[in-house]
Design an enzyme around this catalytic site. Structure first.
Site, mmCIF file in Angstrom:
data_model
loop_
_atom_site.group_PDB
_atom_site.id
_atom_site.type_symbol
_atom_site.label_atom_id
_atom_site.label_comp_id
_atom_site.label_asym_id
_atom_site.label_seq_id
_atom_site.Cartn_x
_atom_site.Cartn_y
_atom_site.Cartn_z
ATOM 1 N N HIS A 1 38.990 42.710 43.010
ATOM 2 C CA HIS A 1 39.028 41.441 42.670
ATOM 3 C C HIS A 1 37.822 40.704 43.020
ATOM 4 C CE1 HIS A 1 40.818 37.223 42.707
ATOM 5 N NE2 HIS A 1 40.555 37.049 44.151
ATOM 6 N N ALA B 1 39.869 31.295 38.564
ATOM 7 C CA ALA B 1 40.228 31.049 40.126
ATOM 8 C C ALA B 1 41.442 30.181 40.179
ATOM 9 C CB ALA B 1 39.208 30.443 40.751
ATOM 10 N N GLN B 2 42.128 30.458 41.160
ATOM 11 C CA GLN B 2 43.639 29.867 41.237
ATOM 12 C C GLN B 2 43.962 28.914 42.351
ATOM 13 O OE1 GLN B 2 46.848 32.828 40.958
ATOM 14 N NE2 GLN B 2 46.386 33.053 38.753
ATOM 15 N N GLY B 3 43.883 29.942 43.425
ATOM 16 C CA GLY B 3 44.197 29.332 44.887
ATOM 17 C C GLY B 3 43.480 28.067 45.388
ATOM 18 N N ARG C 1 43.084 40.467 53.368
ATOM 19 C CA ARG C 1 43.420 40.850 52.062
ATOM 20 C C ARG C 1 43.432 42.628 52.427
ATOM 21 N NH1 ARG C 1 41.210 36.777 47.522
ATOM 22 N NH2 ARG C 1 42.469 35.270 48.199
ATOM 23 N N SER D 1 34.778 32.076 48.236
ATOM 24 C CA SER D 1 33.524 32.350 47.142
ATOM 25 C C SER D 1 33.296 30.944 46.471
ATOM 26 C CB SER D 1 34.075 33.442 46.366
ATOM 27 O OG SER D 1 35.380 33.161 46.097
ATOM 28 N N LEU D 2 34.349 30.276 45.792
ATOM 29 C CA LEU D 2 34.023 29.034 45.250
ATOM 30 C C LEU D 2 33.017 28.025 45.986
ATOM 31 C CD1 LEU D 2 37.431 27.896 43.568
ATOM 32 C CD2 LEU D 2 35.422 29.140 42.400
ATOM 33 N N GLU E 1 45.709 30.047 53.392
ATOM 34 C CA GLU E 1 45.603 31.196 52.861
ATOM 35 C C GLU E 1 45.071 32.394 53.878
ATOM 36 O OE1 GLU E 1 42.982 31.529 49.283
ATOM 37 O OE2 GLU E 1 44.425 30.342 48.264
ATOM 38 N N HIS F 1 42.721 42.507 45.893
ATOM 39 C CA HIS F 1 43.515 41.671 45.790
ATOM 40 C C HIS F 1 44.929 42.478 46.077
ATOM 41 C CE1 HIS F 1 46.068 38.114 45.549
ATOM 42 N NE2 HIS F 1 45.071 37.178 45.983
ATOM 43 N N ARG G 1 35.775 39.284 52.081
ATOM 44 C CA ARG G 1 35.672 37.703 52.134
ATOM 45 C C ARG G 1 36.935 37.060 52.415
ATOM 46 N NH1 ARG G 1 37.155 34.710 46.781
ATOM 47 N NH2 ARG G 1 38.725 36.145 46.874
HETATM 48 C C1 FAD Z 1 41.866 35.687 39.162
HETATM 49 C C2 FAD Z 1 40.927 35.092 40.264
HETATM 50 C C3 FAD Z 1 41.274 34.206 41.060
HETATM 51 C C4 FAD Z 1 40.413 33.768 42.043
HETATM 52 N N1 FAD Z 1 40.586 32.849 42.815
HETATM 53 C C5 FAD Z 1 39.798 32.419 43.793
HETATM 54 C C6 FAD Z 1 40.027 31.241 44.377
HETATM 55 O O1 FAD Z 1 41.277 30.779 44.524
HETATM 56 N N2 FAD Z 1 39.180 30.910 45.490
HETATM 57 C C7 FAD Z 1 37.885 31.301 45.434
HETATM 58 O O2 FAD Z 1 37.246 30.826 46.312
HETATM 59 N N3 FAD Z 1 37.444 32.282 44.451
HETATM 60 C C8 FAD Z 1 38.524 32.752 43.850
HETATM 61 N N4 FAD Z 1 38.115 33.788 42.880
HETATM 62 C C9 FAD Z 1 36.585 34.198 42.980
HETATM 63 C C10 FAD Z 1 35.597 33.094 42.281
HETATM 64 O O3 FAD Z 1 36.651 32.927 41.097
HETATM 65 C C11 FAD Z 1 34.365 33.705 41.721
HETATM 66 O O4 FAD Z 1 33.940 34.510 42.635
HETATM 67 C C12 FAD Z 1 33.537 32.671 41.509
HETATM 68 O O5 FAD Z 1 34.134 31.656 40.457
HETATM 69 C C13 FAD Z 1 32.167 33.477 40.768
HETATM 70 O O6 FAD Z 1 31.647 32.148 40.148
HETATM 71 P P1 FAD Z 1 30.321 32.949 39.343
HETATM 72 O O7 FAD Z 1 29.774 31.570 38.848
HETATM 73 O O8 FAD Z 1 29.399 33.527 40.323
HETATM 74 O O9 FAD Z 1 30.843 33.888 38.297
HETATM 75 P P2 FAD Z 1 31.319 33.689 37.004
HETATM 76 O O10 FAD Z 1 32.276 32.568 36.990
HETATM 77 O O11 FAD Z 1 32.277 35.096 36.689
HETATM 78 O O12 FAD Z 1 30.469 33.513 35.721
HETATM 79 C C14 FAD Z 1 29.737 34.533 35.438
HETATM 80 C C15 FAD Z 1 29.180 34.189 34.029
HETATM 81 O O13 FAD Z 1 28.141 35.070 33.751
HETATM 82 C C16 FAD Z 1 28.088 35.350 32.198
HETATM 83 N N5 FAD Z 1 27.560 36.621 32.027
HETATM 84 C C17 FAD Z 1 27.956 37.723 32.916
HETATM 85 N N6 FAD Z 1 26.990 38.591 32.435
HETATM 86 C C18 FAD Z 1 25.772 38.199 31.215
HETATM 87 C C19 FAD Z 1 25.034 38.666 30.617
HETATM 88 N N7 FAD Z 1 24.747 39.882 30.686
HETATM 89 N N8 FAD Z 1 24.270 37.878 29.913
HETATM 90 C C20 FAD Z 1 24.632 36.492 29.887
HETATM 91 N N9 FAD Z 1 25.750 35.830 30.386
HETATM 92 C C21 FAD Z 1 26.331 36.976 31.300
HETATM 93 C C22 FAD Z 1 29.693 35.298 32.085
HETATM 94 O O14 FAD Z 1 29.845 34.991 30.490
HETATM 95 C C23 FAD Z 1 29.974 33.877 32.757
HETATM 96 O O15 FAD Z 1 29.746 32.820 32.223
HETATM 97 C C24 FAD Z 1 39.001 34.200 41.878
HETATM 98 C C25 FAD Z 1 38.402 35.246 40.895
HETATM 99 C C26 FAD Z 1 39.504 35.585 40.321
HETATM 100 C C27 FAD Z 1 39.126 36.781 39.052
#
Ligand code: FAD
Length: 575
Positions: free
Chosen positions: A405, A114-116, A344, A445-446, A182, A297, A440
């Protein structure tokens, strides 16, 4: 080993309920932790047997028996870690063991990428009502308003907590947080750390997780949920390099497995974003919601490769960069009142149409209005990545294209992460809490991944004593099937499946295309499930099983939406 009540190496005078001679008093297993002091969460790391511990309450004079809450969190991103930390903080002295199961290191998560930044009402001129309104507007009314209000209201508290944990969000010379604006936001309200906000939040959370002995992290892949008598009682996992499944049991299982981007040809998500949690939920008959709404995105770096594409954050457009057509004319002029910072889905769709019409593989992002120095200071990671491509960010045009995205829907939950299956919670991107609706709002999402775990932890701690505790924690016995690593004959081609999803289940959809894609996915599903039933559990089958299940859910949901809304655009007449 010190006795936690007597503070001595061994306790002869009082039964403290914890460690005597380094063994757990409840089950007589060896306890690894050196210190169960009053201020730390009591709970040996690897004490596996089911037993009761003594819980000290009030002024530490009263002693009562209590069951240790066992939680398995699948996923070590921000949502999973936030849940684990919240559980420990809210539990106080209550016995607790949390195992985070993560199939790869946190640097392979969406959180890390996540960047922004994270949206939160912080500026005095901003208001909860305004952030709620923007979220509902972008979500086109498909959101759950109560969840929206809850998440938005708690944004400032989350920012304060992160600052307290040492998060280095960008500040101005007066020490005030710098807020970015944003797409879809009517105010500047995105707190950030350069263009690496996710990594910064991960850093502070990870430090906390490592400091809490009640939490351990297991390097395993969750394969399926274990459901008994209508209740989720654990997960089946596979450790890297092993040939046997392990059945891990707990009172509560939390799915926090992140995104589904790898369903498509181009995605900003890392390779592990294969929709595992959603596929596990589908196989356990847990309802989903809003699966039709996949956010693309608009600006991923075009390199000519498929797979994971580097994101050029929306904050770059917020800082003054503009989108140009392949022939150099402004792209968003006259399309939307918010121009380059329109929602978006509007920007991504406009780019997709231009690319389809002109057959160009990308459009341009003109960064010259920002200037090289300013760009390098504000966006160091993007600057470095562009340099690798021979692009001078802040001066040159960057070739960009839309990429999958964010999944706005997911496993249906309430505002506390509870699914309809008892004992199962879902948090973060794999959850469909209703926050986002049909699209979204950027940087929400963060925030969701940090707010909802607070409420989930509260519910888990409140509700768990009524549950029947599982009989044991791990089981590698007869019920576990040995996976094979032999190559599978006639497995569907992953690239072809991703191409199908991109062409028919992506930004521009038709009813005919969705049906076509679904019939291909149904065939692929039959093949993969047959391989699975035969006992072929190699990496290929494991991944495809989840990708196909998730793709089918997206296609079914898209077909159930006859009208365009949010990220879902459908032209029913085109054949
Ligand atoms: C490039 C990018 C930029 C973004 N920028 C923003 C931003 O600026 N602001 C914002 O609000 N959101 C942003 N987002 C979205 C945001 O980052 C995510 O929605 C949020 O971080 C999701 O967090 P999470 O903990 O749900 O999932 P994740 O951070 O994806 O974590 C998932 C975890 O589950 C584990 N996992 C998956 N499947 C399994 C399995 N079968 N068994 C065991 N472990 C597993 C993975 O290894 C990982 O550890 C961005 C996303 C991306 C890709």
């Amino acid at each position: 080993m010190h006795c936690c009540m007597a503070g001595r190496r061994s306790c002869w005078t009082r039964m403290c309920g914890w460690a005597l001679y380094g063994r757990c008093a409840g089950c007589w297993n060896w306890v690894e932790d050196a210190d169960h002091s009053m201020t730390r969460s009591p709970g040996p790391r690897e004490c596996r047997a089911q037993h009761t511990h003594m819980e000290r309450t009030g002024h530490h004079t009263e002693v009562k028996m209590d069951t240790r809450l066992e939680v398995i969190v699948v996923g070590g991103g921000i949502a999973g870690m936030a849940c684990a930390v919240q559980l420990v903080e809210q539990a106080g002295p209550r016995p607790l063991r949390i195992r985070i199961i993560a199939k790869e290191s946190v640097s392979g998560s969406n959180s890390f990428a996540a960047q922004g930044g994270m949206a939160a009402v912080w500026h005095p001129a901003d208001s909860t009502a305004s952030h709620v309104r923007d979220t509902l507007t972008v979500g086109e009314g498909r959101n759950d308003p109560a969840v929206v209000r809850r998440v938005v209201r708690e944004g400032p508290a989350v920012v304060r907590t992160l600052l307290g944990m040492g998060a280095a969000f960008d500040t101005n010379e007066a020490g005030q947080l710098v807020l970015a604006r944003e797409g879809g936001h009517t105010m500047a309200r995105v707190v950030h750390h350069l263009d690496r906000t996710g990594a910064e939040i991960v850093r502070v959370l990870q430090r906390k997780v490592h400091a809490l002995p009640a939490i351990s992290v297991l390097d395993e892949r969750a394969v399926d949920l274990i459901v008994e008598h209508g209740r989720c009682v654990g997960v089946r996992t596979l450790a890297p390099g092993t040939d046997r499944f392990t059945d891990r049991h707990a009172h509560v299982v939390v799915l926090a497995t992140g995104g589904v981007g790898q369903v498509y040809q181009h995605t900003t998500n890392p390779p592990g974003a294969t929709g595992d949690g959603i596929a596990m939920a589908i196989r356990a008959n847990v309802p989903l919601r809003d699966m039709a709404f996949v956010q693309f995105h608009p600006t991923a770096l075009y390199t000519g490769e498929t797979g994971t594409a580097f994101l050029i954050s929306e904050a770059v457009r917020g800082a003054g960069a503009t989108l140009l057509r392949p022939d150099g004319r402004p792209l968003m002029a006259g399309i939307h009142p918010q121009g380059d910072l329109a929602p978006r889905n509007v920007v991504a769709r406009t780019i997709a149409r231009v690319m389809a019409r002109t057959r160009a593989p990308h459009v341009w992002l003109d960064t010259a209005p920002i200037g090289v120095r300013h760009f390098a200071r504000e966006f160091p990671a993007i600057t470095a990545r562009c340099r690798e491509q021979g692009i001078r960010a802040g001066r040159d045009r960057i070739p960009v294209m839309p990429a999958a995205h964010y999944l706005c829907g997911g496993i249906r939950t309430d505002g506390a992460g509870r699914t309809s299956l008892k004992g199962l919670y879902a948090l973060g991107e794999c959850a469909g809490s209703g926050l986002h609706g049909a699209d979204r709002l950027a940087s929400n999402s963060l925030l969701e991944a940090l707010v909802i775990p607070r409420h989930a932890a509260k519910c888990m701690l409140r509700d768990f004593p009524k549950h029947t505790p599982p009989p044991d924690h791990t089981n590698t016995g007869a019920s576990a099937t040995a996976p094979t690593s032999r190559a599978t004959a006639a497995m569907p081609n992953s690239d072809a499946l991703r191409r199908t999803m991109t062409m028919h289940g992506g930004i521009l959809r038709t009813t005919h295309g969705l049906h076509l894609a679904l019939s291909r996915m149904d065939r692929a599903n039959t093949t993969v499930e047959q391989a699975w039933q035969r006992g072929d559990h190699g990496e290929d089958v494991l991944v495809q099983r989840n990708l196909v299940a998730t793709s089918r859910a997206i296609l079914h949901a898209a077909l159930a939406e006859p009208l365009s809304i949010g990220t879902h655009w459908i032209n029913p007449v085109r054949k």
